[in-house]
Motif scaffolding. Structure first.
Motif: not given
Length: 196
Positions: A127-149
């Motif tokens: 769909g509109s997911e045109d970016r990759c995302i990486k979010a980090t917490g303390q020893s935790m990571v979430v990665k994936g696809c996301v829309s620019q907005a």
């Protein structure tokens, strides 16, 4: 001139008691059949609707949420274990329709996602997911696809218990380093997007 003033005063009188309202519901069965109308609190100028499809340990859940928002965006986010689509609007009770089911039509973009302790899984964005995302917490990571907005909204605001959020445009630009993925971090990201 008197006619213009009279019309203006009538307009003010008829709209003075009107507050901004949105449909509200939260349902984990995948349907918002029992939605109610809620007067939005001061500062909320948008109505939002989201649809989430999540899978964990062989269990699939589809959740629908609607409500008032101070700010929100249209788009989608996919972190591998869950995919959410967001729909926002800015007129009274405009969120009567559910947010669309998250798209599964690949768009050619690829990003890393995390499963367990491995963040080297390659996922196809859709769909509109045109970016990759990486979010980090303390020893935790979430990665994936996301829309620019959505990416723009999450990277400009601080989210509790999230140390950093970064978005990038190239394929597989969010790195493959392995760390622990946390459903708590996913929850904080989702709750931020719901409340803002």
């Amino acid at each position: 001139m008197d006619l213009q003033i009279s019309v203006c005063l009538l307009f003010v009188l008829f709209t003075a008691g009107h507050s901004f309202s949105c449909y509200e519901c939260m349902d984990v069965t995948g349907s918002c059949a029992d939605q109610t109308v809620k007067a939005c609190p001061s500062g909320s100028s948008k109505c939002m609707s989201l649809t989430t499809a999540a899978q964990a340990d062989g269990i699939s859940v589809k959740m629908k949420v609607k409500g008032c928002a101070a700010d929100c965006m249209n788009g989608s986010m996919n972190i591998g274990t869950g995919k959410t689509s967001f729909a926002c609007c800015n007129t009274d009770k405009c969120n009567v329709q559910d947010a669309p089911d998250p798209s599964h039509t690949p768009n050619g973009k690829t990003c890393y996602s995390c499963v367990g302790q491995s963040c080297s899984n390659i996922m196809s964005c859709s769909g509109s997911e045109d970016r990759c995302i990486k979010a980090t917490g303390q020893s935790m990571v979430v990665k994936g696809c996301v829309s620019q907005a959505i990416c723009n909204a999450t990277t400009t605001t601080s989210i509790p218990n999230v140390l950093s959020i970064s978005c990038c445009e190239g394929n597989l630009c969010n790195g493959a380093k392995s760390v622990t993925q946390s459903m708590f971090l996913c929850g904080f990201l989702l709750s931020f997007l719901l409340l803002h």
